[in-house]
Design a protein around this motif. Structure first.
Motif, PDB file in Angstrom:
ATOM      1  N   LEU A 893       0.837  -1.213   0.000  1.00  0.00           N
ATOM      2  CA  LEU A 893       0.000   0.000   0.000  1.00  0.00           C
ATOM      3  C   LEU A 893       0.869   1.259   0.000  1.00  0.00           C
ATOM      4  O   LEU A 893       0.511   2.261  -0.635  1.00  0.00           O
ATOM      5  N   THR A 897       0.435   3.954  -3.047  1.00  0.00           N
ATOM      6  CA  THR A 897      -0.201   5.222  -2.681  1.00  0.00           C
ATOM      7  C   THR A 897       0.799   6.316  -2.338  1.00  0.00           C
ATOM      8  O   THR A 897       0.456   7.492  -2.392  1.00  0.00           O
ATOM      9  N   ALA A 914      -7.256   2.103   3.675  1.00  0.00           N
ATOM     10  CA  ALA A 914      -7.428   1.516   2.341  1.00  0.00           C
ATOM     11  C   ALA A 914      -8.659   0.618   2.298  1.00  0.00           C
ATOM     12  O   ALA A 914      -9.424   0.638   1.319  1.00  0.00           O
ATOM     13  N   TYR A 917     -11.701   2.766   2.346  1.00  0.00           N
ATOM     14  CA  TYR A 917     -11.773   3.489   1.078  1.00  0.00           C
ATOM     15  C   TYR A 917     -12.490   2.644   0.020  1.00  0.00           C
ATOM     16  O   TYR A 917     -13.360   3.123  -0.706  1.00  0.00           O
ATOM     17  N   ILE A 924     -10.366   3.354  -6.950  1.00  0.00           N
ATOM     18  CA  ILE A 924      -9.005   3.084  -6.504  1.00  0.00           C
ATOM     19  C   ILE A 924      -7.999   3.962  -7.235  1.00  0.00           C
ATOM     20  O   ILE A 924      -6.986   4.384  -6.665  1.00  0.00           O
ATOM     21  N   ALA A 927      -6.700   6.867  -5.477  1.00  0.00           N
ATOM     22  CA  ALA A 927      -5.886   6.663  -4.280  1.00  0.00           C
ATOM     23  C   ALA A 927      -4.420   6.445  -4.609  1.00  0.00           C
ATOM     24  O   ALA A 927      -3.588   6.414  -3.708  1.00  0.00           O
ATOM     25  N   PHE A 945      -2.807  -2.585  -5.314  1.00  0.00           N
ATOM     26  CA  PHE A 945      -3.576  -1.980  -4.216  1.00  0.00           C
ATOM     27  C   PHE A 945      -4.530  -3.016  -3.622  1.00  0.00           C
ATOM     28  O   PHE A 945      -4.620  -3.187  -2.399  1.00  0.00           O
ATOM     29  N   ILE A 949      -4.716  -4.889   0.183  1.00  0.00           N
ATOM     30  CA  ILE A 949      -5.898  -5.050   1.039  1.00  0.00           C
ATOM     31  C   ILE A 949      -6.094  -6.520   1.398  1.00  0.00           C
ATOM     32  O   ILE A 949      -6.420  -6.869   2.532  1.00  0.00           O
TER      33      ILE A 949
END
Length: 1014
Positions: A893, A897, A914, A917, A924, A927, A945, A949
């Motif tokens: 992440l 990001t 995240a 979000y 996404i 981000a 991403f 998660i």
């Protein structure tokens, strides 16, 4: 019939439902119970169709039989309240499925009242505490019981043996400690037993398991099994189809009757301590997968493996197998994955491989094989990798490889192969890695190669001719190593247009002419070696403007003129300009003892000072006078300094006489882990404040050059206390030495030696030129003296390259090391970067080895860094691989990001931010790090991403393994300008540590979620 009776019957006919009539009864008690359950669970939005005006038997979550509720399925609803006791008021309930929620609390004793329950699934929740010792009070009709992925302690109680009708018992990743009882063997109707990923106390397989004659699937991997597998247990499991006992500490021989189980289809026994031969007698002709990798098996590969016509995967790497590969294996029609590397196999490779099956992965590297590679490896046009390095192979590459468009990786280095490379092979559209160094290949380079090729290593061969101008079309080339060949002509200007080029080695050839001057496109170049050629003219000043160049070797040529002052601006870790015809004064920035061997055999060179062994330049009188004044000033300063030192020496002696311990203990002990060319005194003399490059809770980190003539630099971590060493620091030192002293992997930092005294300890590591990942990602973390290149932005291909390297290191720790190792402090500051941004995991002071008999898998205190700590570890201090997976997810992440681990929002860390979000449905793409977000990378960054998660899921069982994470990253990287790399420390493909399924121990729903990321 009276009128009153007629009216009454008429009313009843209108109020009772007819068969097939969906009109609900007005006061159905079961619907009332269900609505109460809905209210208890805070009216989940997904159950909005549960209303008093609808027929509950039509609700998709409800199953009815004869008008009565028999099943409730409430999965994936984020339920976070306890189970209401009223659920057992549904007297005919046989199925209760509440998997994948967040239900808390102890095991619900109220379920004892569900007397007709047959299927109970409470997996993937947040239950805790101990399973009741009277668990046998559950329904005697229970046939399926699933508690996987919860937070129970104390293991499985013996009372489980009282549930005699059980056919499926699934307790995967359920416990923090405890054991499983022999009473499980009393469940004679059991068909599926799943106990994997549990840190049980060390125990053997109970002899009572011999009673499980109906058992079809047995999963107990990574659960601390020890001892041998008794012959009578396996022999009695006549129904066994699937066996996975991988990742334990089982020893002894593999049972001789294992392959006599006629129903057996899949067997995983990798990463254990099995020794002796593989069973030779085989009657399990339906076998489709065999994985015995990473043991110490000896003897030969059974000839009868050639009878397994359904076999898809034969995975026997990292053993001590000898003898020849049976020729019949090459004729198996379903075989697509062959991994036999790192054994003692000899003889010729059977020529039938690839002709009879859709072979995809073929790895026989690091053996003693002779003869040629099979001609038909790619006959079925699906081969993706051929890896055969470090053998004694001869002959030419198979001509058929020239028409193998699926081929991604060719690794045949360190053999005696010869002949020319087919032009079509260079151009195979999927080819990305081509490593053929240390052979006898001849011929010339092609004008065009496949667009995906990122790594080419043809060093130490007999290639000749000129480097073609068509090299300008090798757009994705990152590493080009062509050392020690017979190339002639000039270095073509067209080579300088390759913007992604990071490593260029052309040393040891017959190149001539001037060095190209227009090289501004080489912004990614980190290493340039052109030594031992016949290059002439001046060095172009543009070389000094390359922002990432840190290794430059132009020695042994005919360069002349002055060394451009721009070269002094480079942040060089290695420089060699010796044996040329340079003249004039060297740039002032290079007048450093670090470079004292960099200018040898250049008689016309001079320097302003004698610090590097060159003659002093002849300066004019004015400058001489100025220098004289400067020398006098320097001498005065030296005299003052000596006076001061004398005073300090006296003071130090006085303090030492009082037995003070403020200095370094002279009684040092050096413990080497690699061959060293320095002593402890070379290290100790350089532990000065000017060499400090970092500090932490345990002490400073120094950059040291032990012997200047070698150019080698090391990083020294000093753990020092004026008093006796803190026990915590001492344990960290011991852990680091214990683990790094034995590990050998190219994505784990190399510990060169340890140096210790009574009250001070030093750890000496290889120096990583590009320091740590956090310095590149987070400007606020850079020290005040940081300067380029840290101020540059890492582009996405580089970040993906770093992520993959770090994943390879962790994958080896979790799956390739025996016992497995959990780092416990994975974070971006512990990901160090080499000259080519090759990532290495560092700082093992908190690491723990797992599956060690007699050692608990929990720790007394929490360790790690806030923002990277897995939630279950924070409140249970349970140590397993999934806490590292969580931390690595945070790094992913960070990479996509650009945010810091605690930079989610005012209330949330990055992982929580995240997840929220995405749950809020935000795009996404918005981000992603705006500094590197480009259209061509957007899809890949969004996928990473999602992977971040997935890795930071609140449930450890829902997180992927590092094998699975690595597989995904390598899929992305195959389309990246960086070469995929080093799983076993030698740039091996990912496949050797990946199971056939790619999702070890995952349910189908998990697989779907996992595949959606890929």
């Amino acid at each position: 019939m009276s009128k009153l009776t007629l009216i009454t019957l008429t009313l009843l006919l209108f109020t009772l439902p007819f068969p097939g009539n969906s009109q609900p009864s007005i006061n159905n008690p079961e619907r009332t119970i269900l609505l109460q359950i809905k209210n208890h669970f805070s009216n989940p939005s997904n159950l909005s169709h549960w209303t008093s005006s609808s027929d509950h038997c039509t609700w998709p979550e409800i199953t009815c039989g004869d008008g009565s509720v028999t099943g409730i399925r409430l999965a994936y609803l984020n339920l976070n309240q306890t189970i209401p006791p009223s659920i057992c008021d549904l007297k005919n309930l046989t199925i209760l499925d509440l998997n994948h929620n967040l239900i808390p609390g102890p095991f619900p004793l109220a379920l004892y009242n569900c007397s007709n329950l047959e299927i109970l699934d409470l997996s993937f929740n947040s239950f805790n505490g101990s399973i009741p010792t009277d668990i046998n009070r559950l329904s005697p009709r229970l046939t399926a019981f699933n508690l996987s992925s919860n937070y129970f302690t104390d293991g499985i109680p013996p009372a489980i043996g009282g549930l005699k009708q059980l056919k499926e018992l699934q307790f995967a990743a359920t416990f923090y400690n405890g054991s499983f009882p022999p009473e499980i063997g009393e469940l004679v109707n059991l068909e599926v037993l799943t106990l994997y990923e549990n840190p049980f106390a060390p125990q053997g397989i109970p002899s009572s398991f011999a009673q499980l004659k109906k058992l079809r699937n047995l999963w107990i991997q990574n659960s601390n099994l020890v001892g041998e597998i008794p012959e009578n247990i396996i022999g009695n499991m006549t129904a066994l189809e699937f066996l996975d006992l991988s990742g334990n500490s089982l020893s002894g021989n593999i049972p001789n009757n294992l392959f006599l189980l006629k129903n057996l289809t899949t067997v995983y026994l990798q990463v254990n301590k099995f020794s002796g031969p593989i069973p030779q007698s085989i009657e399990a002709l339906d076998l489709n997968w065999i994985d015995f990798s990473n043991n110490t098996l000896t003897g030969k590969i059974p000839q009868d493996f050639g009878k397994l016509t359904k076999l898809e995967g034969l995975v026997l790497f990292m053993n001590q197998l000898s003898g020849e590969i049976p020729g019949s294996i090459g004729r198996l029609p379903a075989l697509w994955d062959v991994r036999l590397f790192t054994n003692n196999l000899s003889g010729k490779i059977p020529g039938e491989f690839g002709k009879h099956s859709k072979l995809q992965t073929f790895d026989v590297s690091t053996n003693n094989l002779v003869g040629s590679l099979p001609e038909g490896l790619c006959d079925n046009k699906v081969l993706s990798s051929i890896i055969a390095f470090s053998n004694n192979l001869t002959g030419e590459l198979p001509k058929s490889l020239g028409d193998c468009q699926t081929l991604e990786s060719v690794r045949v280095e360190k053999n005696q192969l010869s002949g020319t490379i087919p032009d079509d092979l260079w151009a195979a559209r999927s080819l990305s890695r081509f490593l053929i160094s240390d052979n006898l290949f001849t011929g010339e380079l092609p004008r065009k190669i496949a667009s995906n090729v990122s790594l080419v290593d043809i060093s130490n061969n007999r290639f000749s001719g000129e480097i073609p101008a068509g090299v300008s079309s090798w757009n994705n080339l990152v590493n080009f190593k062509a050392s020690n060949n017979l190339f002639t002509g000039e270095i073509p200007q067209e080579l300088t247009v390759l913007q992604r080029l990071s490593v260029l080695w052309l040393d040891g050839n017959h190149l001539s002419g001037n060095f190209p001057s227009e090289i501004i496109s080489w912004k990614s170049l980190t290493s340039l070696k052109c030594s031992r050629n016949q290059l002439s003219g001046e060095i172009p000043s543009a070389l000094g403007l390359l922002p990432n160049l840190n290794e430059l070797d132009l020695s042994g040529n005919q360069f002349s003129g002055e060394i451009p002052p721009e070269i002094g601006r480079l942040r060089l870790t290695s420089l060699n300009l010796s044996s040329n015809h340079f003249s004039g004064r060297i740039p002032g920035a290079l007048e450093n003892a670090v470079f004292d061997k960099s200018f040898l055999n250049n008689p016309e060179l001079c320097a302003a000072t004698p610090s590097i062994g060159l003659r002093i330049c002849n300066l004019n009188t004015k400058k001489s006078n100025s220098n004289s004044i400067r020398v006098i000033a320097i001498l005065g300063s030296i005299a003052a300094a000596l006076f001061l030192l004398a005073i300090l020496y006296i003071l130090f002696g006085l303090r030492k006489s009082r037995k003070g311990k403020q200095g370094l203990d002279p009684n040092w002990k050096l413990t080497p882990f690699h061959r060293l060319n320095f002593t402890e005194s070379n290290i100790l003399s350089n532990l000065v404040e000017d060499n400090v490059i970092g500090s932490g809770g345990s002490g400073e980190v120094y950059l040291v050059q032990p012997l200047h003539h070698t150019g080698e630099k090391v990083a020294v971590k000093r753990i020092w206390n004026c008093k006796k060493l803190d026990r915590k620091l001492e344990k960290e030192f011991e852990a680091e030495v214990q683990i790094l002293g034995t590990i050998r992997h190219s994505n784990i930092v190399k510990l060169l030696c340890g140096i210790s005294s009574e009250d001070s300890m030093l750890l000496v590591y290889e120096y990583m030129e590009n320091r740590s990942l956090d310095l590149w990602l987070h400007p606020k973390r850079r020290p005040y003296f940081a300067s380029p290149p840290y101020c540059q932005v890492l582009e996405w291909p580089t970040r993906l390259h770093i992520a993959t390297g770090a994943a390879q290191g962790l994958c080896y720790m979790h799956h390739g090391s025996s016992p497995p190792i959990v780092h416990r402090d994975v974070k971006s500051s512990n990901v160090l970067l080499g000259s080519e941004f090759n990532a290495k995991i560092a700082d093992f002071g908190l690491a723990r080895m797992l599956i060690r008999p007699g050692e608990a898998n929990t720790v007394s205190t929490l360790a790690g860094t806030f923002g990277y700590i897995a939630p279950e570890y924070a409140h249970t201090t349970k140590v397993n691989e999934k806490i590292d997976v969580y931390s690595f997810g945070v790094i992913l992440l960070e990479l996509v990001t650009g945010r810091e681990p605690n930079d989610g929002s005012a209330e949330l860390c990055l992982a929580d931010w995240a997840r929220q979000y995405v749950q809020e449905g935000k795009p996404i793409a918005e981000a992603l790090d705006a500094d590197i977000k480009k259209p061509q990378y957007s899809d890949e960054m969004q996928s990473v991403f999602k992977l971040g998660i997935f890795c930071t899921d609140t449930s450890p069982y829902r997180r992927p393994t590092m094998k699975e994470v690595l597989e995904i990253l390598l899929k992305f990287k195959s389309q990246s300008p960086y070469a995929a790399g080093n799983i076993n420390g030698s740039e091996r493909d990912a496949s050797p540590l990946l199971k056939h399924s790619g999702s070890e121990g995952s349910s189908e729903s998990e697989d779907d979620e996992f595949k959606s990321i890929v």
